[in-house]
Design a protein around this motif. Structure first.
Motif, PDB file in Angstrom:
ATOM      1  N   VAL A 186     -30.998  49.170  55.687  1.00 32.05           N
ATOM      2  CA  VAL A 186     -31.929  49.967  54.887  1.00 32.05           C
ATOM      3  C   VAL A 186     -31.166  50.400  53.646  1.00 32.05           C
ATOM      4  CG1 VAL A 186     -33.333  52.054  54.762  1.00 32.05           C
ATOM      5  CG2 VAL A 186     -33.217  50.754  56.897  1.00 32.05           C
ATOM      6  N   ILE A 187     -31.642  49.980  52.486  1.00 32.58           N
ATOM      7  CA  ILE A 187     -30.938  50.191  51.223  1.00 32.58           C
ATOM      8  C   ILE A 187     -31.769  51.113  50.336  1.00 32.58           C
ATOM      9  CG2 ILE A 187     -29.982  49.055  49.178  1.00 32.58           C
ATOM     10  CD1 ILE A 187     -29.622  46.546  50.956  1.00 32.58           C
ATOM     11  N   TYR A 188     -31.123  52.147  49.840  1.00 29.86           N
ATOM     12  CA  TYR A 188     -31.796  53.223  49.089  1.00 29.86           C
ATOM     13  C   TYR A 188     -31.532  53.031  47.610  1.00 29.86           C
ATOM     14  CZ  TYR A 188     -33.028  58.164  48.016  1.00 29.86           C
ATOM     15  OH  TYR A 188     -33.577  59.328  47.529  1.00 29.86           O
ATOM     16  N   GLN A 189     -32.578  52.807  46.832  1.00 26.14           N
ATOM     17  CA  GLN A 189     -32.405  52.634  45.399  1.00 26.14           C
ATOM     18  C   GLN A 189     -32.291  53.974  44.688  1.00 26.14           C
ATOM     19  OE1 GLN A 189     -35.599  50.814  43.157  1.00 26.14           O
ATOM     20  NE2 GLN A 189     -34.461  50.961  41.227  1.00 26.14           N
ATOM     21  N   ILE A 190     -31.224  54.108  43.900  1.00 25.13           N
ATOM     22  CA  ILE A 190     -31.019  55.293  43.063  1.00 25.13           C
ATOM     23  C   ILE A 190     -31.220  54.906  41.598  1.00 25.13           C
ATOM     24  CG2 ILE A 190     -29.278  56.915  42.204  1.00 25.13           C
ATOM     25  CD1 ILE A 190     -28.110  57.036  44.978  1.00 25.13           C
ATOM     26  N   TYR A 191     -32.099  55.626  40.940  1.00 27.88           N
ATOM     27  CA  TYR A 191     -32.277  55.487  39.503  1.00 27.88           C
ATOM     28  C   TYR A 191     -31.425  56.588  38.885  1.00 27.88           C
ATOM     29  CZ  TYR A 191     -34.837  54.360  35.223  1.00 27.88           C
ATOM     30  OH  TYR A 191     -35.175  53.946  33.958  1.00 27.88           O
ATOM     31  N   PRO A 192     -30.208  56.271  38.429  1.00 26.64           N
ATOM     32  CA  PRO A 192     -29.198  57.309  38.165  1.00 26.64           C
ATOM     33  C   PRO A 192     -29.659  58.456  37.273  1.00 26.64           C
ATOM     34  CG  PRO A 192     -28.151  55.171  38.130  1.00 26.64           C
ATOM     35  CD  PRO A 192     -29.632  54.911  38.236  1.00 26.64           C
ATOM     36  N   ARG A 193     -30.431  58.177  36.233  1.00 21.34           N
ATOM     37  CA  ARG A 193     -30.803  59.253  35.316  1.00 21.34           C
ATOM     38  C   ARG A 193     -31.806  60.223  35.943  1.00 21.34           C
ATOM     39  NH1 ARG A 193     -32.718  58.347  30.150  1.00 21.34           N
ATOM     40  NH2 ARG A 193     -31.149  56.718  29.895  1.00 21.34           N
ATOM     41  N   SER A 194     -32.346  59.876  37.118  1.00 20.58           N
ATOM     42  CA  SER A 194     -33.375  60.711  37.733  1.00 20.58           C
ATOM     43  C   SER A 194     -33.010  61.194  39.133  1.00 20.58           C
ATOM     44  CB  SER A 194     -34.698  59.931  37.800  1.00 20.58           C
ATOM     45  OG  SER A 194     -35.176  59.624  36.517  1.00 20.58           O
ATOM     46  N   PHE A 195     -31.740  61.068  39.524  1.00 19.16           N
ATOM     47  CA  PHE A 195     -31.373  61.450  40.891  1.00 19.16           C
ATOM     48  C   PHE A 195     -30.733  62.834  40.953  1.00 19.16           C
ATOM     49  CE2 PHE A 195     -28.772  61.101  44.825  1.00 19.16           C
ATOM     50  CZ  PHE A 195     -29.812  60.897  45.711  1.00 19.16           C
ATOM     51  N   ALA A 196     -29.657  63.047  40.220  1.00 22.33           N
ATOM     52  CA  ALA A 196     -28.983  64.351  40.252  1.00 22.33           C
ATOM     53  C   ALA A 196     -28.127  64.510  39.003  1.00 22.33           C
ATOM     54  CB  ALA A 196     -28.125  64.496  41.507  1.00 22.33           C
ATOM     55  N   ASP A 197     -28.283  65.645  38.346  1.00 21.86           N
ATOM     56  CA  ASP A 197     -27.592  65.945  37.078  1.00 21.86           C
ATOM     57  C   ASP A 197     -26.452  66.916  37.353  1.00 21.86           C
ATOM     58  OD1 ASP A 197     -26.840  66.735  34.524  1.00 21.86           O
ATOM     59  OD2 ASP A 197     -28.646  67.953  34.199  1.00 21.86           O
ATOM     60  N   SER A 198     -25.213  66.504  37.046  1.00 20.23           N
ATOM     61  CA  SER A 198     -24.061  67.357  37.349  1.00 20.23           C
ATOM     62  C   SER A 198     -23.663  68.287  36.212  1.00 20.23           C
ATOM     63  CB  SER A 198     -22.851  66.486  37.712  1.00 20.23           C
ATOM     64  OG  SER A 198     -22.337  65.820  36.562  1.00 20.23           O
ATOM     65  N   ASN A 199     -24.076  67.966  34.974  1.00 20.01           N
ATOM     66  CA  ASN A 199     -23.552  68.735  33.832  1.00 20.01           C
ATOM     67  C   ASN A 199     -24.611  69.484  33.033  1.00 20.01           C
ATOM     68  OD1 ASN A 199     -24.836  66.659  32.483  1.00 20.01           O
ATOM     69  ND2 ASN A 199     -22.955  65.690  31.761  1.00 20.01           N
ATOM     70  N   GLY A 200     -25.856  69.465  33.499  1.00 15.37           N
ATOM     71  CA  GLY A 200     -26.878  70.282  32.867  1.00 15.37           C
ATOM     72  C   GLY A 200     -27.495  69.721  31.602  1.00 15.37           C
ATOM     73  N   ASP A 201     -27.280  68.427  31.319  1.00 18.22           N
ATOM     74  CA  ASP A 201     -27.871  67.858  30.105  1.00 18.22           C
ATOM     75  C   ASP A 201     -29.266  67.296  30.350  1.00 18.22           C
ATOM     76  OD1 ASP A 201     -27.325  65.562  31.538  1.00 18.22           O
ATOM     77  OD2 ASP A 201     -26.096  64.616  29.993  1.00 18.22           O
ATOM     78  N   GLY A 202     -29.774  67.424  31.575  1.00 22.94           N
ATOM     79  CA  GLY A 202     -31.119  66.968  31.891  1.00 22.94           C
ATOM     80  C   GLY A 202     -31.189  65.518  32.329  1.00 22.94           C
ATOM     81  N   ILE A 203     -30.043  64.832  32.363  1.00 26.88           N
ATOM     82  CA  ILE A 203     -29.994  63.418  32.743  1.00 26.88           C
ATOM     83  C   ILE A 203     -29.075  63.273  33.951  1.00 26.88           C
ATOM     84  CG2 ILE A 203     -29.366  61.089  32.001  1.00 26.88           C
ATOM     85  CD1 ILE A 203     -29.915  61.965  29.134  1.00 26.88           C
ATOM     86  N   GLY A 204     -29.543  62.590  34.963  1.00 26.13           N
ATOM     87  CA  GLY A 204     -28.722  62.354  36.138  1.00 26.13           C
ATOM     88  C   GLY A 204     -27.500  61.515  35.810  1.00 26.13           C
ATOM     89  N   ASP A 205     -26.467  61.613  36.647  1.00 23.30           N
ATOM     90  CA  ASP A 205     -25.204  60.942  36.355  1.00 23.30           C
ATOM     91  C   ASP A 205     -24.471  60.594  37.645  1.00 23.30           C
ATOM     92  OD1 ASP A 205     -24.079  63.480  37.122  1.00 23.30           O
ATOM     93  OD2 ASP A 205     -24.403  64.170  35.059  1.00 23.30           O
ATOM     94  N   LEU A 206     -23.341  59.904  37.493  1.00 17.72           N
ATOM     95  CA  LEU A 206     -22.588  59.458  38.669  1.00 17.72           C
ATOM     96  C   LEU A 206     -21.996  60.612  39.469  1.00 17.72           C
ATOM     97  CD1 LEU A 206     -20.819  56.232  37.318  1.00 17.72           C
ATOM     98  CD2 LEU A 206     -23.068  56.481  38.394  1.00 17.72           C
ATOM     99  N   PRO A 207     -21.389  61.633  38.842  1.00 18.61           N
ATOM    100  CA  PRO A 207     -20.937  62.770  39.644  1.00 18.61           C
ATOM    101  C   PRO A 207     -22.087  63.450  40.392  1.00 18.61           C
ATOM    102  CG  PRO A 207     -19.851  62.794  37.514  1.00 18.61           C
ATOM    103  CD  PRO A 207     -20.917  61.739  37.434  1.00 18.61           C
ATOM    104  N   GLY A 208     -23.262  63.471  39.788  1.00 15.21           N
ATOM    105  CA  GLY A 208     -24.414  64.030  40.488  1.00 15.21           C
ATOM    106  C   GLY A 208     -24.737  63.248  41.744  1.00 15.21           C
ATOM    107  N   ILE A 209     -24.678  61.928  41.657  1.00 13.48           N
ATOM    108  CA  ILE A 209     -24.913  61.105  42.838  1.00 13.48           C
ATOM    109  C   ILE A 209     -23.860  61.388  43.904  1.00 13.48           C
ATOM    110  CG2 ILE A 209     -25.056  58.735  43.695  1.00 13.48           C
ATOM    111  CD1 ILE A 209     -25.982  57.933  40.863  1.00 13.48           C
ATOM    112  N   SER A 210     -22.598  61.475  43.479  1.00 13.08           N
ATOM    113  CA  SER A 210     -21.523  61.760  44.441  1.00 13.08           C
ATOM    114  C   SER A 210     -21.770  63.061  45.187  1.00 13.08           C
ATOM    115  CB  SER A 210     -20.175  61.825  43.710  1.00 13.08           C
ATOM    116  OG  SER A 210     -19.779  60.555  43.235  1.00 13.08           O
ATOM    117  N   SER A 211     -22.306  64.053  44.485  1.00 13.58           N
ATOM    118  CA  SER A 211     -22.542  65.351  45.124  1.00 13.58           C
ATOM    119  C   SER A 211     -23.650  65.298  46.167  1.00 13.58           C
ATOM    120  CB  SER A 211     -22.892  66.395  44.060  1.00 13.58           C
ATOM    121  OG  SER A 211     -24.201  66.181  43.537  1.00 13.58           O
TER     122      SER A 211
END
Length: 572
Positions: free
Chosen positions: A38-63
């Motif tokens: 079972v593979i979960y697709q992540i659309y990075p800009r819409s998953f989790a934002d780590s720095n508050g710029d409104g765009i999801g990012d890789l550190p957000g995914i890690s968290s």
């Protein structure tokens, strides 16, 4: 007691009585993990934002990796995060070996991969080989050096037709609308099957093939477990780039036979890629986004010496009725079994209307990506839950798109000024309504952006006020929630011996409007899935113990009444 709570209690009981095997440990994933993953697709800009710029990012995914582990998926697939001008949400790559600053750094990517592995999760990354960004170094050199340059040979530059070359070289349309050709200052035209900012590579040129083999190795060396191949069917064009006819119209989600898609020459490329993947330990894979006229042609991409999986878009667009569903399931299994590959199943992704909305809107099986319309949210969610439970019971590998486990509907009322789909701003072609499935997912809180970022600032696409009750925090631990339904279904799927093989399905006679099949372990039927796809309640005999239901049912000692749009799993 809610039905998901009943499932949890039943799972605990069955585990104690050895009717279910224990889930595999995350330290030692099984061989050929991808065959029923079972593979979960992540659309990075819409998953989790780590720095508050409104765009999801890789550190957000890690968290959020603990969330994905608890959900019960086997792997994540990341949509593009490479350096890009973002003319098409990262599918216009300017540098394939760097991370765009809006998403982080290569070090962040490495940390994410290592973190996922620590949680027993595999990582698949998007690869975009059909075209680059017009800001790619090669294309910029091609423009600067002019006609006849070596870099122009790496793309499709051609003189135009007409008295002064004022007409495109052929009549191919762009999938995003308008012609597939743009003229440059010196008079030549270049091919772009998508947006003008996405010039197509010339895959007949050896430098292009060499470049992508090194790109594969770069990310494999960093530790990725595989690639999702964007537009895998589009790399080779027919010799001479012949016209297709003035009435040709192509759609992103259903390109039929044409001179620029599904040419036999693509398979030589993928055989060379498979050799590279097989050099690396750990069962690395490649997944084809391949549109073809039929499933037999799709199966060519996953022959033993080519790619490992191909997306089953035919299933995604199948009408919600017994005849169409059963026929498509049979055709899918037969086509993939013929080449020894697992069938894949998916209901949503970043290019189509979310199935919570689409399945009610598109009961006739029309193309999935058309403009969405408002539907009854309660009925839409009920049907979506039933469809998801059906999908997760099928043999093979399943793909989940972020947010579907929360029951998110399509956002259909985004203001025009917020939309970023490049096709939205073109006159014809692909509909341009893909932003509605890309709205950032809600994590917690009563107001937008629902915990998407650290400081409560607005997200890159606005989220509806109605999503407060759909957030992860609002659903976690709630017995009847969609999130807990997915968690329970994935736990059963991972644990039940009948749900591991990729080719064990037998249809069972069922009342009108009902679909039922069994799956086997050690030669005996031990699991049954029953789905009411009709519009009336149906009474069915009770063949065993209830494992899971997608919605409330009336369960007696000998019979069960299934409401419309309801799926039940049984242990036989």
């Amino acid at each position: 007691m809610g039905y998901v709570t009943r499932v949890s209690c039943l799972l605990a009981f069955l585990a104690m009585t050895d009717q279910l095997i224990a889930p595999p440990t995350v330290e030692a994933p099984p061989a050929s993990w991808w065959r029923n993953a079972v593979i979960y697709q992540i659309y990075p800009r819409s998953f989790a934002d780590s720095n508050g710029d409104g765009i999801g990012d890789l550190p957000g995914i890690s968290s959020r990796l603990p969330y994905l582990k608890d959900l019960g998926v086997d792997a994540v697939w990341l949509s593009p995060f490479y350096s890009s001008p973002q003319a098409d949400a990262g599918y216009d790559v300017s540098d394939y070996r760097t991370v765009d600053p809006i998403f982080g750094t290569v070090a962040d990517a490495s940390e994410l991969i290592a973190g996922a592995h620590a949680f027993g999760l595999r990582v698949i990354v998007d690869l975009v080989p059909n075209h680059s960004s017009d800001q790619h170094e090669w294309f910029q050199k091609a423009l600067a050096e002019g006609p006849g340059s070596l870099f122009r040979e790496r793309y499709h530059f051609r003189p135009g037709k007409g008295e002064n070359g004022e007409l495109p070289p052929n009549d191919w349309p762009s999938i995003f609308g308008g012609p597939a050709w743009t003229r440059v200052a010196d008079g030549e035209w270049y091919l772009h099957l998508f947006a003008p900012a996405q010039p197509d590579f010339n895959w007949e040129h050896p430098a292009v093939r060499d470049e992508f083999r090194t790109i594969l190795r770069f990310w494999l060396d960093l530790g990725v477990d595989g690639f999702r191949i964007d537009v895998a069917h589009g790399l080779i064009k027919e010799d001479g780039l012949p016209d297709v006819g003035s009435d040709a119209e192509w759609h992103l989600l259903g390109v039929g036979e044409s001179p620029c898609f599904d040419r036999d020459g693509v398979h030589e490329i993928y055989r060379s890629w498979r050799q590279i993947l097989d050099e690396y330990p750990g069962d690395r894979i490649a997944v084809a986004e391949a549109w073809a006229p039929n499933l037999t042609r799709v199966a060519h991409y996953v022959r033993e010496d080519e790619l490992h999986q191909a997306f089953n878009f035919s299933y995604l667009g199948t009408a919600w009725n017994v005849h169409e569903q059963r026929q498509m399931i049979d055709e899918s299994l037969a086509a993939m079994n013929a080449v020894g590959a697992p069938t894949t199943w998916t209901l949503s992704n970043h290019d189509v209307v979310r199935h919570t909305t689409r399945l009610l809107q598109r009961a006739d099986g029309e193309v999935a990506g058309r403009k969405p319309v408002e539907v009854d949210p309660v009925a839409g969610l009920r049907r979506a839950r039933a469809a998801s439970a059906l999908m997760l019971a099928l043999p093979g590998s399943a793909y989940i798109y972020q947010g579907e486990e929360l029951g998110l509907p399509e956002v259909i009322d985004l203001p025009a000024e917020a939309r970023q789909d490049p096709a939205f701003h073109r006159a014809a072609g692909q509909d341009g309504y893909r932003d509605g499935c890309r709205v950032p997912i809600p994590w917690s809180g009563e107001v937008a952006p629902y915990g998407f970022g650290p400081d409560g600032g607005a997200s890159w696409l606005p989220q509806p006020d109605s999503w407060a009750g759909l957030s992860v925090a609002a659903q976690a631990g709630v017995p009847d929630s969609t999130l807990e339904l997915y968690r329970a279904a994935l736990a059963v799927r991972r644990s039940h011996p009948a749900l591991q093989p990729i080719d064990n399905l037998r249809w069972v006679t069922a009342p009108a409007g009902v679909l039922a099949f069994e799956r086997f372990a050690d030669g005996a039927p031990v699991f049954r899935c029953t789905v009411n796809l009709g519009d009336q309640p149906v009474t069915v005999d009770r063949p065993g113990e209830l494992l899971l239901t997608s919605g409330p049912v009336e369960a007696g000692p000998d019979q069960v009444v299934l409401p419309p749009d309801t799926t039940v799993w049984w242990s036989l």
